[in-house]
Each structure stands twice: as C-alpha cells, then as structure tokens.
Design a protein around this motif. Structure first.
Motif, short mmCIF file in Angstrom:
data_model
loop_
_atom_site.label_atom_id
_atom_site.label_comp_id
_atom_site.label_asym_id
_atom_site.label_seq_id
_atom_site.Cartn_x
_atom_site.Cartn_y
_atom_site.Cartn_z
N PHE A 164 0.85 -1.19 0.00
CA PHE A 164 0.00 0.00 0.00
C PHE A 164 0.89 1.24 0.00
O PHE A 164 1.66 1.48 0.93
N ILE A 165 0.77 2.04 -1.06
CA ILE A 165 1.60 3.24 -1.23
C ILE A 165 0.76 4.47 -0.94
O ILE A 165 -0.22 4.76 -1.65
N ASP A 166 1.15 5.20 0.09
CA ASP A 166 0.42 6.42 0.46
C ASP A 166 1.38 7.40 1.14
O ASP A 166 1.08 7.97 2.18
N ALA A 167 2.54 7.58 0.52
CA ALA A 167 3.55 8.48 1.07
C ALA A 167 3.72 9.67 0.11
O ALA A 167 2.75 10.11 -0.49
N ASP A 168 4.94 10.19 -0.02
CA ASP A 168 5.19 11.33 -0.91
C ASP A 168 4.77 10.98 -2.33
O ASP A 168 5.19 9.98 -2.90
N ALA A 191 -2.37 1.88 -4.58
CA ALA A 191 -1.85 3.24 -4.50
C ALA A 191 -2.98 4.21 -4.19
O ALA A 191 -4.02 4.19 -4.86
N HIS A 192 -2.77 5.06 -3.19
CA HIS A 192 -3.78 6.04 -2.82
C HIS A 192 -3.58 7.34 -3.59
O HIS A 192 -2.54 7.57 -4.18
N ASN A 193 -4.62 8.19 -3.58
CA ASN A 193 -4.60 9.50 -4.24
C ASN A 193 -4.38 9.38 -5.75
O ASN A 193 -3.53 10.04 -6.33
N MET A 194 -5.18 8.54 -6.36
CA MET A 194 -5.15 8.41 -7.80
C MET A 194 -6.07 9.42 -8.49
O MET A 194 -6.07 9.52 -9.71
N ALA A 195 -6.86 10.16 -7.71
CA ALA A 195 -7.71 11.21 -8.27
C ALA A 195 -7.34 12.57 -7.70
O ALA A 195 -7.25 13.56 -8.43
N SER A 196 -7.13 12.63 -6.39
CA SER A 196 -6.83 13.90 -5.73
C SER A 196 -5.92 13.66 -4.54
O SER A 196 -6.19 12.80 -3.71
N PRO A 197 -4.80 14.41 -4.45
CA PRO A 197 -4.29 15.34 -5.46
C PRO A 197 -3.87 14.60 -6.72
O PRO A 197 -3.75 13.37 -6.70
N PRO A 198 -3.65 15.33 -7.83
CA PRO A 198 -3.34 14.66 -9.10
C PRO A 198 -2.15 13.71 -8.96
O PRO A 198 -1.12 14.08 -8.39
N PRO A 199 -2.28 12.49 -9.44
CA PRO A 199 -1.20 11.51 -9.30
C PRO A 199 -0.05 11.80 -10.26
O PRO A 199 -0.21 12.53 -11.25
N ASP A 205 1.56 5.63 -15.85
CA ASP A 205 2.13 5.00 -17.05
C ASP A 205 2.65 3.61 -16.69
O ASP A 205 2.38 2.62 -17.39
N ALA A 206 3.39 3.53 -15.58
CA ALA A 206 4.02 2.27 -15.20
C ALA A 206 3.01 1.17 -14.91
O ALA A 206 3.22 0.01 -15.29
N VAL A 207 1.91 1.50 -14.23
CA VAL A 207 0.97 0.45 -13.84
C VAL A 207 -0.10 0.16 -14.89
O VAL A 207 -0.81 -0.84 -14.78
N THR A 208 -0.20 1.01 -15.90
CA THR A 208 -1.21 0.77 -16.94
C THR A 208 -0.61 0.25 -18.25
O THR A 208 -1.36 -0.11 -19.16
N ASP A 222 -13.57 10.39 -4.90
CA ASP A 222 -12.92 10.99 -3.74
C ASP A 222 -11.42 11.04 -4.01
O ASP A 222 -11.00 11.50 -5.07
N ALA A 223 -10.61 10.55 -3.11
CA ALA A 223 -9.16 10.59 -3.29
C ALA A 223 -8.71 9.65 -4.41
O ALA A 223 -7.75 9.94 -5.14
N GLY A 224 -9.39 8.53 -4.55
CA GLY A 224 -9.06 7.59 -5.62
C GLY A 224 -8.05 6.55 -5.19
O GLY A 224 -7.06 6.84 -4.49
N VAL A 225 -8.29 5.30 -5.60
CA VAL A 225 -7.42 4.18 -5.28
C VAL A 225 -7.10 3.40 -6.56
O VAL A 225 -8.01 3.04 -7.31
N GLY A 226 -5.83 3.15 -6.79
CA GLY A 226 -5.43 2.28 -7.89
C GLY A 226 -5.07 0.91 -7.35
O GLY A 226 -4.29 0.80 -6.39
N VAL A 227 -5.64 -0.13 -7.91
CA VAL A 227 -5.39 -1.49 -7.46
C VAL A 227 -4.78 -2.26 -8.63
O VAL A 227 -5.43 -2.43 -9.67
N SER A 228 -3.55 -2.71 -8.44
CA SER A 228 -2.85 -3.46 -9.49
C SER A 228 -2.62 -4.89 -9.04
O SER A 228 -1.98 -5.13 -8.01
N LEU A 229 -3.13 -5.82 -9.80
CA LEU A 229 -2.89 -7.25 -9.56
C LEU A 229 -1.61 -7.64 -10.28
O LEU A 229 -1.45 -7.41 -11.49
#
Length: 232
Positions: A164-168, A191-199, A205-208, A222-229
């Motif tokens: 879970f990535i939610d740092a700088d 990964a957190h904050n995939m919508a706000s603040p702008p990621p 690019d790397a995860v998609t 809301d803040a947005g969450v990216g989930v990568s399997l």
C-alpha cells in the motif's frame, strides 16, 4: 516504431486511463443513485466480536481527531477487504501517518494471521500510530519503521502480499520500482490518491502499460485508489 517515451505512446496511455476512469465514474454514479446518497455511503461496518468492536471504536476516534491525515473510510474498508480476500500474510505500508489505514489492514491481518510492516518519516505521527495500534490491541502484529521509506523499504527481503503506497506522491514510481519484485504473483499493489491530489503520470504510465499488472481505479469520486494485480 515509437520508443517508450514517445508522445504517441503517452497519448495511448492517457486514452486507456481516461477510458478506465470513465467506466469507474459510470459505476460510481450508478452506485450513488442506488444508495440515494453520496458515493461510498453505506452502513457502518458491523463488528463480529468484542475485539473487532474495539478496533472499530479506535478507528472512529482516529478519524474524528485526525481526519485530514487519514484515508476516507470507504478506502480504509476497501483495504481491509482486499487484504483479507487474498489471505495476506505480509502487508507493507508506505506512509503510516497516525495509523488509520494501518488499523483497517490489521483488521484483515488479525484474521489471516499476517503482519504489517509500515514506514513513516515523521516521528510524531509514528508515535501516534503506535499508540493507536496499542489501544486497538493490535501492536504485536506491527513492525513500525521510522525514516525515509525510499531507503528503509529497500532493505526489505520478505515476499509481500499487499503493498500500500500512500507516502510522498512524487515518490510512487521509485517505490514501485524498488518493491515490485517482492510482491508475489497474485499479490496487490494499492496506491492512494489516484484522483486527488493529481497523481504522478509516470506512476500511472508504469501500472497501466506493464502487461504483468492488471490495474483498475476505484473510489475515484474521492481521493481515488489504484489497485494493481501482479499476474506474474
């Protein structure tokens, strides 16, 4: 043939991401209409035991006092569901803050028999998190690491079930590069904050564009969450 950094490739990435976000927005809108309220609204979690009731009470208190330092409750609940559904034994969190997201993860780990390794650069926040984990009775399941996660997390060697990535925010790509290999096949990178603040677009690019990762975006209202399997 276009090179990885060419504008044409970046346009394809942006188009794929936009399509994913549009689909997510449509699903979110349907959910909101079905609930008759705001996105993410729903019943409060129902405790299954006295121990879980105690953790939920601490979660409520932490969010009330430190809301601005916490993920939204629906994102916390999502973390718990993801970790428990994959039977996570080792979760790594980058950005402990005051322990709110960690408590949600620990609700899952207390059931899977797992442990949490969490990194925080701010001593005061780490001390608050430690106190909150202790109040919830979950401190024995946690390894708290104080320091720059870019350096400290690179020392990890054990397999990771959920990262879970939610740092700088500008450090997400570096975290991904350093820890991706430790995430087991079938594990998750969240990964957190995939919508706000702008990621960071480099992280997107790397995860998609990595064929070994299947990435979706949730709670983008809301803040947005990216989930990568991690497929392999």
């Amino acid at each position: 043939m276009e090179k990885p950094g060419d504008p044409g490739r970046r346009a394809v990435v942006r188009g794929a991401l936009a399509a994913s976000l549009a689909a997510t927005a449509a699903l979110t809108g349907n959910a909101v209409r079905a609930q008759g309220g705001r996105a993410g609204a729903g019943r409060a979690p129902l405790p299954q035991s006295a121990e879980e009731r105690r953790v939920l009470a601490v979660l409520e208190d932490v969010y009330r006092v430190h809301r601005y330092l916490s993920v939204p409750p629906e994102d916390g609940r999502l973390l718990r569901v993801l970790a428990e559904s994959i039977g996570a034994k080792h979760v790594v969190e980058l950005g402990t803050s005051t322990g709110y997201s960690g408590l949600w993860l620990l609700l899952a780990l207390s059931r899977t028999g797992g442990r949490l390794t969490t990194f925080e650069a701010d001593r005061g926040r780490q001390q608050m998190a430690r106190s909150n984990f202790e109040r919830a009775g979950l401190l024995p399941l946690v390894t708290l690491v104080l320091g720059d996660a870019h350096a400290e997390a690179a020392k990890l060697s054990d397999p990771i079930d959920l990262l879970f990535i939610d740092a700088d925010k500008d450090g997400y790509l570096d975290y991904l590069r350093k820890l991706r290999a430790l995430v087991r096949p079938g594990g998750l990178i969240v990964a957190h904050n995939m919508a706000s603040p702008p990621p960071d677009p480099r992280y997107l690019d790397a995860v998609t564009t990595d064929p070994a990762l299947e990435t979706i975006f949730l709670n983008m209202h809301d803040a947005g969450v990216g989930v990568s399997l991690k497929k392999a």
